[in-house]
Write a protein that holds these residues in place. Structure first.
Motif, PDB file in Angstrom:
ATOM      1  N   ASN A   1      67.440  44.857  73.585  1.00  0.00           N
ATOM      2  CA  ASN A   1      67.882  45.783  74.628  1.00  0.00           C
ATOM      3  C   ASN A   1      69.269  45.354  75.066  1.00  0.00           C
ATOM      4  O   ASN A   1      69.468  44.194  75.447  1.00  0.00           O
TER       5      ASN A   1
ATOM      6  N   ARG B   1      74.936  37.118  76.696  1.00  0.00           N
ATOM      7  CA  ARG B   1      76.044  37.766  77.409  1.00  0.00           C
ATOM      8  C   ARG B   1      77.301  37.692  76.563  1.00  0.00           C
ATOM      9  O   ARG B   1      77.672  36.619  76.085  1.00  0.00           O
TER      10      ARG B   1
ATOM     11  N   MET C   1      55.764  53.364  86.208  1.00  0.00           N
ATOM     12  CA  MET C   1      55.690  52.229  85.276  1.00  0.00           C
ATOM     13  C   MET C   1      54.254  51.762  85.111  1.00  0.00           C
ATOM     14  O   MET C   1      53.827  51.384  84.020  1.00  0.00           O
TER      15      MET C   1
ATOM     16  N   VAL D   1      61.697  30.869  84.184  1.00  0.00           N
ATOM     17  CA  VAL D   1      61.713  32.317  84.400  1.00  0.00           C
ATOM     18  C   VAL D   1      60.369  32.902  83.965  1.00  0.00           C
ATOM     19  O   VAL D   1      59.911  32.675  82.848  1.00  0.00           O
TER      20      VAL D   1
ATOM     21  N   ARG E   1      65.489  38.078  87.716  1.00  0.00           N
ATOM     22  CA  ARG E   1      64.577  37.070  87.200  1.00  0.00           C
ATOM     23  C   ARG E   1      63.493  36.784  88.234  1.00  0.00           C
ATOM     24  O   ARG E   1      63.788  36.536  89.399  1.00  0.00           O
TER      25      ARG E   1
ATOM     26  N   ILE F   1      61.990  45.215  80.957  1.00  0.00           N
ATOM     27  CA  ILE F   1      61.442  43.946  81.439  1.00  0.00           C
ATOM     28  C   ILE F   1      60.718  43.217  80.322  1.00  0.00           C
ATOM     29  O   ILE F   1      59.987  43.825  79.538  1.00  0.00           O
ATOM     30  N   SER F   2      60.960  41.898  80.268  1.00  0.00           N
ATOM     31  CA  SER F   2      60.223  41.018  79.353  1.00  0.00           C
ATOM     32  C   SER F   2      59.338  40.114  80.197  1.00  0.00           C
ATOM     33  O   SER F   2      59.823  39.391  81.070  1.00  0.00           O
ATOM     34  N   PHE F   3      58.042  40.184  79.928  1.00  0.00           N
ATOM     35  CA  PHE F   3      57.071  39.352  80.629  1.00  0.00           C
ATOM     36  C   PHE F   3      56.924  38.056  79.843  1.00  0.00           C
ATOM     37  O   PHE F   3      56.496  38.076  78.691  1.00  0.00           O
ATOM     38  N   LEU F   4      57.276  36.954  80.466  1.00  0.00           N
ATOM     39  CA  LEU F   4      57.401  35.709  79.712  1.00  0.00           C
ATOM     40  C   LEU F   4      56.259  34.737  79.962  1.00  0.00           C
ATOM     41  O   LEU F   4      55.786  34.063  79.045  1.00  0.00           O
ATOM     42  N   ARG F   5      55.852  34.624  81.219  1.00  0.00           N
ATOM     43  CA  ARG F   5      54.816  33.659  81.593  1.00  0.00           C
ATOM     44  C   ARG F   5      53.974  34.284  82.715  1.00  0.00           C
ATOM     45  O   ARG F   5      54.482  35.092  83.483  1.00  0.00           O
TER      46      ARG F   5
ATOM     47  N   GLN G   1      75.274  42.763  78.196  1.00  0.00           N
ATOM     48  CA  GLN G   1      74.136  41.852  78.357  1.00  0.00           C
ATOM     49  C   GLN G   1      73.028  42.354  77.451  1.00  0.00           C
ATOM     50  O   GLN G   1      72.711  43.549  77.451  1.00  0.00           O
TER      51      GLN G   1
ATOM     52  N   THR H   1      51.148  42.781  78.079  1.00  0.00           N
ATOM     53  CA  THR H   1      52.446  43.408  77.871  1.00  0.00           C
ATOM     54  C   THR H   1      53.485  42.322  77.645  1.00  0.00           C
ATOM     55  O   THR H   1      53.587  41.390  78.439  1.00  0.00           O
ATOM     56  N   SER H   2      54.251  42.437  76.584  1.00  0.00           N
ATOM     57  CA  SER H   2      55.366  41.488  76.441  1.00  0.00           C
ATOM     58  C   SER H   2      56.689  42.148  76.823  1.00  0.00           C
ATOM     59  O   SER H   2      57.577  41.469  77.321  1.00  0.00           O
ATOM     60  N   ASN H   3      56.836  43.446  76.590  1.00  0.00           N
ATOM     61  CA  ASN H   3      58.089  44.111  76.942  1.00  0.00           C
ATOM     62  C   ASN H   3      57.816  45.564  77.306  1.00  0.00           C
ATOM     63  O   ASN H   3      56.989  46.222  76.667  1.00  0.00           O
ATOM     64  N   LEU H   4      58.505  46.031  78.308  1.00  0.00           N
ATOM     65  CA  LEU H   4      58.418  47.447  78.679  1.00  0.00           C
ATOM     66  C   LEU H   4      59.819  47.937  78.991  1.00  0.00           C
ATOM     67  O   LEU H   4      60.539  47.322  79.776  1.00  0.00           O
TER      68      LEU H   4
ATOM     69  N   GLN I   1      62.036  38.591  83.012  1.00  0.00           N
ATOM     70  CA  GLN I   1      63.454  38.952  83.147  1.00  0.00           C
ATOM     71  C   GLN I   1      63.559  40.458  83.012  1.00  0.00           C
ATOM     72  O   GLN I   1      62.979  41.047  82.086  1.00  0.00           O
TER      73      GLN I   1
ATOM     74  N   MET J   1      56.990  44.623  88.093  1.00  0.00           N
ATOM     75  CA  MET J   1      58.023  45.643  87.875  1.00  0.00           C
ATOM     76  C   MET J   1      58.489  46.220  89.200  1.00  0.00           C
ATOM     77  O   MET J   1      59.679  46.496  89.395  1.00  0.00           O
TER      78      MET J   1
ATOM     79  N   LEU K   1      65.226  32.221  77.235  1.00  0.00           N
ATOM     80  CA  LEU K   1      64.398  32.489  78.409  1.00  0.00           C
ATOM     81  C   LEU K   1      63.008  31.913  78.183  1.00  0.00           C
ATOM     82  O   LEU K   1      62.389  31.378  79.087  1.00  0.00           O
ATOM     83  N   LYS K   2      62.504  32.073  76.960  1.00  0.00           N
ATOM     84  CA  LYS K   2      61.243  31.445  76.590  1.00  0.00           C
ATOM     85  C   LYS K   2      61.188  31.250  75.086  1.00  0.00           C
ATOM     86  O   LYS K   2      61.472  32.167  74.326  1.00  0.00           O
TER      87      LYS K   2
ATOM     88  N   THR L   1      66.370  43.872  83.184  1.00  0.00           N
ATOM     89  CA  THR L   1      67.702  44.437  83.319  1.00  0.00           C
ATOM     90  C   THR L   1      67.505  45.859  83.817  1.00  0.00           C
ATOM     91  O   THR L   1      66.784  46.643  83.197  1.00  0.00           O
TER      92      THR L   1
ATOM     93  N   ASP M   1      70.772  42.107  86.642  1.00  0.00           N
ATOM     94  CA  ASP M   1      69.852  41.157  85.992  1.00  0.00           C
ATOM     95  C   ASP M   1      68.894  40.633  87.051  1.00  0.00           C
ATOM     96  O   ASP M   1      69.333  40.168  88.114  1.00  0.00           O
TER      97      ASP M   1
END
Lengths: 136, 136, 136, 136
Positions: free
Chosen positions: B84, B115, D57, C124, C115, C85-89, B127, D80-83, C127, C57, B103-104, C129, C113
């Protein structure tokens, strides 16, 4: 709406030879959608002989631009503001297609759904959502 | 962690000449981040003489790949699953940088913030958030 | 720039009780960034007792809105055009934070951005955007 | 494939009352797609009386989850990992739909296209691309 030959002439005049952004064919323009095709060359490939991510992203971005221009005319200054792409399946080293469909053509923003496919439109190789900012 | 010369040697051997994916320099590798730089050429530009979107996306994708490989070693089969990118400001026709920060780094997925910048890291030109799938 | 109390008063007046969009605290406003915190309740959780995606979100979107308003004043009509959005943890069932940083504040589009973090800004959890369209 | 009643029973048992993630109806399950509908209430709205971004969302995420579970069975741990969502047009304060279509159902990742609509599927109010990680 612009015709295939008008849009092709605009791209040929505005973009240099030797880029995915130029070296595609416009297969079809219909209300709300455009279909492009592209024949990969050595520069399009990554190790393993499959089509590289940047080549896919370049064609997706170009397809989005094409469907917008086809509807609003040759506004060279429309610029991509956001591109999100999911790479789903490898793109083999042969002709592939980009189908771009307008989700919304607003006055200031246009959002386009793009699907890359090779053997069948139903087997999506990559999906991109691309937003362009349209100058006032 | 791989060194700059190890990573550069891996890219030189794995990727063909003449692509943004290869023709960049690795400026620095640190825990969690990698800095690349790239000198545009004619093929990198779009009308108006600014750096094209696909060139920016290519370097962003490469920077994400670089920071992952630097930490897990040369696993050529890591593949981008999602990218993205937000294009924020024009990239002028001169050297620009891509700073990639992990980030992970998971076992199966790695997510990287990238960036692009030119004059100052604080003036972000684009970005990107890039997710790679890592083979088992 | 708006102060914490001015921004909090605007949110309290403009949004109903009982939504993540309202029930957060504004910890800090600085040039280019805003820090929010949020205390999950039962409605914020999903099975397993972790904070749900929509809650994350919602707070990310709100943090982006907050940093924009803090810089341009209470323009209620700014609207989200894109959120990635990326869900990391996992986010545990206790207070968590959203740090929103302006990437670009343009006349028509603002990109932020965000976090999410809980124990440390360096760890994080998600994350995002977020792009807002700003009315003329 | 799971039936509508099986999937509804799973959601009712796994999720608490009072969340968009639960309080929707499953209209239809077909190979590759699921259609949900949702009736907004006061908590779903933002100023101006339109449906809030987090509500949209939440339903998009839920629709993606639904189409995946319908095909792989009730694997509660898919996350979900990304949305990525583009908000295209306002969602009015009345019933709206989420159509989720599988783009790829892989062993480790599933990617879903989701479109929110109200009056007609052709008038897309928001488009989301959602990636889930599927446990081994």
């Amino acid at each position: 709406m612009m015709s295939v030959s008008e849009l092709a002439a605009f791209f040929a005049q505005a973009f240099p030879v030797g880029q995915v952004e130029r070296d595609h064919d416009i297969v079809e323009i219909k209300p709300g959608s455009v279909l492009l095709q592209f024949e990969p060359d050595a520069a399009s490939l990554r190790p393993g002989g499959i089509v590289s991510g940047p080549t896919q992203m370049g064609l997706a971005d170009r397809a989005a631009y094409a469907v917008i221009l086809a509807h609003i005319g040759p506004v060279a200054m429309a610029v991509t503001s956001n591109l999100n792409i999911s790479f789903l399946r490898p793109v083999a080293n042969r002709r592939f297609h980009a189908q771009a469909t307008l989700l919304k053509l607003g006055r200031r923003l246009a959002t386009v759904d793009v699907r890359l496919w090779q053997d069948s439109p139903a087997e999506v190789l990559a999906q991109a959502t691309v937003t362009y900012a349209i100058p006032a």
